[in-house]
Design an enzyme around this catalytic site. Structure first.
Site, PDB file in Angstrom:
ATOM      1  N   ASP A 172       0.829  -1.211   0.000  1.00  0.00           N
ATOM      2  CA  ASP A 172       0.000   0.000   0.000  1.00  0.00           C
ATOM      3  C   ASP A 172       0.862   1.260   0.000  1.00  0.00           C
ATOM      4  O   ASP A 172       1.983   1.250   0.521  1.00  0.00           O
ATOM      5  CB  ASP A 172      -0.932  -0.020   1.228  1.00  0.00           C
ATOM      6  CG  ASP A 172      -2.082   0.966   1.081  1.00  0.00           C
ATOM      7  OD1 ASP A 172      -2.367   1.396  -0.054  1.00  0.00           O
ATOM      8  OD2 ASP A 172      -2.700   1.308   2.112  1.00  0.00           O
ATOM      9  N   GLY A 173       0.321   2.332  -0.571  1.00  0.00           N
ATOM     10  CA  GLY A 173       0.988   3.628  -0.537  1.00  0.00           C
ATOM     11  C   GLY A 173       1.524   4.105  -1.871  1.00  0.00           C
ATOM     12  O   GLY A 173       2.210   5.129  -1.942  1.00  0.00           O
ATOM     13  N   HIS A 179       2.106   3.164  -9.052  1.00  0.00           N
ATOM     14  CA  HIS A 179       1.924   1.723  -9.298  1.00  0.00           C
ATOM     15  C   HIS A 179       3.095   1.172 -10.114  1.00  0.00           C
ATOM     16  O   HIS A 179       3.593   0.081  -9.851  1.00  0.00           O
ATOM     17  CB  HIS A 179       0.601   1.469 -10.038  1.00  0.00           C
ATOM     18  CG  HIS A 179      -0.603   1.894  -9.256  1.00  0.00           C
ATOM     19  ND1 HIS A 179      -0.750   1.633  -7.914  1.00  0.00           N
ATOM     20  CD2 HIS A 179      -1.732   2.560  -9.625  1.00  0.00           C
ATOM     21  CE1 HIS A 179      -1.909   2.118  -7.495  1.00  0.00           C
ATOM     22  NE2 HIS A 179      -2.522   2.692  -8.509  1.00  0.00           N
ATOM     23  N   LEU A 210      10.995 -20.536  -4.734  1.00  0.00           N
ATOM     24  CA  LEU A 210       9.997 -19.697  -4.062  1.00  0.00           C
ATOM     25  C   LEU A 210       8.617 -19.861  -4.703  1.00  0.00           C
ATOM     26  O   LEU A 210       8.496 -19.884  -5.927  1.00  0.00           O
ATOM     27  CB  LEU A 210      10.434 -18.222  -4.187  1.00  0.00           C
ATOM     28  CG  LEU A 210       9.425 -17.156  -3.761  1.00  0.00           C
ATOM     29  CD1 LEU A 210       9.313 -17.095  -2.242  1.00  0.00           C
ATOM     30  CD2 LEU A 210       9.808 -15.782  -4.316  1.00  0.00           C
TER      31      LEU A 210
HETATM   32  C1  IPE Z   1      -5.424  -2.791  -0.068  1.00  0.00           C
HETATM   33  O1  IPE Z   1      -5.076  -1.456  -0.262  1.00  0.00           O
HETATM   34  C2  IPE Z   1      -5.420  -3.534  -1.359  1.00  0.00           C
HETATM   35  C3  IPE Z   1      -4.146  -3.673  -2.037  1.00  0.00           C
HETATM   36  C4  IPE Z   1      -2.983  -3.246  -1.648  1.00  0.00           C
HETATM   37  C5  IPE Z   1      -4.208  -4.394  -3.259  1.00  0.00           C
HETATM   38  P1  IPE Z   1      -6.174  -0.323  -0.375  1.00  0.00           P
HETATM   39  O2  IPE Z   1      -5.431   0.948  -0.501  1.00  0.00           O
HETATM   40  O3  IPE Z   1      -7.149  -0.641  -1.425  1.00  0.00           O
HETATM   41  O4  IPE Z   1      -6.898  -0.417   1.055  1.00  0.00           O
HETATM   42  P2  IPE Z   1      -7.870   0.601   1.779  1.00  0.00           P
HETATM   43  O5  IPE Z   1      -8.965   0.934   0.808  1.00  0.00           O
HETATM   44  O6  IPE Z   1      -7.078   1.806   2.131  1.00  0.00           O
HETATM   45  O7  IPE Z   1      -8.340  -0.131   2.994  1.00  0.00           O
HETATM   46  C1  IPE Z   2      -1.681   0.164  -3.297  1.00  0.00           C
HETATM   47  O1  IPE Z   2      -1.436   1.526  -3.341  1.00  0.00           O
HETATM   48  C2  IPE Z   2      -1.900  -0.431  -4.661  1.00  0.00           C
HETATM   49  C3  IPE Z   2      -3.280  -0.880  -4.903  1.00  0.00           C
HETATM   50  C4  IPE Z   2      -4.269  -0.849  -4.061  1.00  0.00           C
HETATM   51  C5  IPE Z   2      -3.529  -1.429  -6.222  1.00  0.00           C
HETATM   52  P1  IPE Z   2      -2.614   2.575  -3.335  1.00  0.00           P
HETATM   53  O2  IPE Z   2      -3.013   2.848  -4.735  1.00  0.00           O
HETATM   54  O3  IPE Z   2      -3.715   2.123  -2.453  1.00  0.00           O
HETATM   55  O4  IPE Z   2      -1.886   3.835  -2.720  1.00  0.00           O
HETATM   56  P2  IPE Z   2      -2.476   4.882  -1.696  1.00  0.00           P
HETATM   57  O5  IPE Z   2      -3.006   4.117  -0.527  1.00  0.00           O
HETATM   58  O6  IPE Z   2      -3.552   5.614  -2.418  1.00  0.00           O
HETATM   59  O7  IPE Z   2      -1.323   5.745  -1.356  1.00  0.00           O
HETATM   60 MG    MG Z   3      -4.131   2.414  -0.482  1.00  0.00          MG
END
Ligand code: IPE
Ligand code: IPE
Ligand code: MG
Length: 252
Positions: free
Chosen positions: A26-27, A43, A137
């Site tokens: 995430d992030g 991404h 792996l």
């Molecule tokens: C969780 O991240 C899903 C993935 C990393 C694929 P999100 O960014 O979608 O989660 P929420 O919506 O903040 O809970």
């Molecule tokens: C995680 O990063 C990737 C996916 C959920 C596909 P995010 O796209 O959720 O990034 P933030 O949380 O908005 O920073």
């Molecule tokens: Mg996110």
């Protein structure tokens, strides 16, 4: 029937290095925003972290790595972002599978595939078949995955296989869950600072050690992974027992 024991039925073997690491990557969006870039640039950069993480797991002899790439709720995102993520996934499959195969990696994909078009479904199947006989792996990518979907899907599969069932127990269900080929995760990592599970592996995380870091996924490098592993090594995994019992396993 399952190859691996259930953490709620028996205490699993514990090692210094986790056997199975599961990650919510995430992030990406925030990483891009900080740089005044479009979210999708995050991404794209996130894919670099995936490559590095796979290499680190191979090097550290971690047997299973499971990555959450797209959740069943991520369809709620703007259509352009969803489309970009799908094409990134397709591109990555095209480009990376050969390299993964050469690195002896077994690639598995979990999640509801029925939402994907025929081309993508075919590519997913081919990638799995190509790497199935490898011995290194096991890399599992969760796409259109949801923890609740996993449990409900397993129940439905079980009902189809055994129509006369009136009652079930854990061991009836687990062969139908998404990862019967892997032990339950030892270590869960979520990058990006949120402290939630977001419908990732709900069943399988029952006794997993949870690690949350504010590091954004594109910034998650070997040092950040090492910090997570260090934290893991310091945990006392009791599985319901007392500390004293861990020192003297036969004490009652
Ligand atoms: C969780 O991240 C899903 C993935 C990393 C694929 P999100 O960014 O979608 O989660 P929420 O919506 O903040 O809970
Ligand atoms: C995680 O990063 C990737 C996916 C959920 C596909 P995010 O796209 O959720 O990034 P933030 O949380 O908005 O920073
Ligand atoms: Mg996110």
């Amino acid at each position: 029937m399952g190859l691996f024991s259930s953490s709620t039925k028996e205490v699993p073997p514990i090692q210094e290095v986790p056997q199975h690491v599961a990650v919510i990557m995430d992030g990406n969006g925030r990483w891009a925003k900080k740089r005044f870039l479009p979210r999708v640039a995050g991404h794209q950069r996130g894919l670099e972290s995936v490559r590095a993480m796979v290499k680190a797991c191979v090097r550290l002899d971690i047997k299973y790595l499971t990555l959450f790439a797209f959740s069943s709720e991520n369809w709620r995102r703007p259509p352009e972002e969803v489309t970009f993520l799908m094409s990134l996934f397709l591109e990555a499959l095209d480009r990376e599978v050969k390299k993964l195969h050469e690195a002896n990696v077994i690639l598995k994909l979990i999640g509801d595939r029925s939402a994907f078009n025929a081309t993508l479904q075919q590519k997913m199947l081919e990638a799995e078949q190509k790497t199935a006989a490898n011995t290194g792996l096991t890399l599992t990518i969760a796409v259109n995955y949801g923890g609740r979907w996993d449990v409900v899907h397993a129940v439905n599969q079980l009902l189809q296989a055994q129509l006369d069932l009136k009652q079930i127990q854990e061991s009836d269900l687990t062969p139908y869950l998404s990862m019967p080929y892997a032990p339950e995760p030892d270590l869960f990592i979520r990058t990006g600072g949120e402290t939630r599970i977001s419908n990732f592996l709900l069943w399988q995380l029952a006794y997993t050690e949870l690690y949350f870091t504010s590091t954004l996924w594109p910034d998650f490098d070997d040092a950040a992974f090492e910090a997570a592993l260090t934290s893991y090594r310091q945990r006392e995994r009791r599985f319901g027992r007392t500390s004293e019992q861990l020192v003297e396993p036969n004490a009652s």
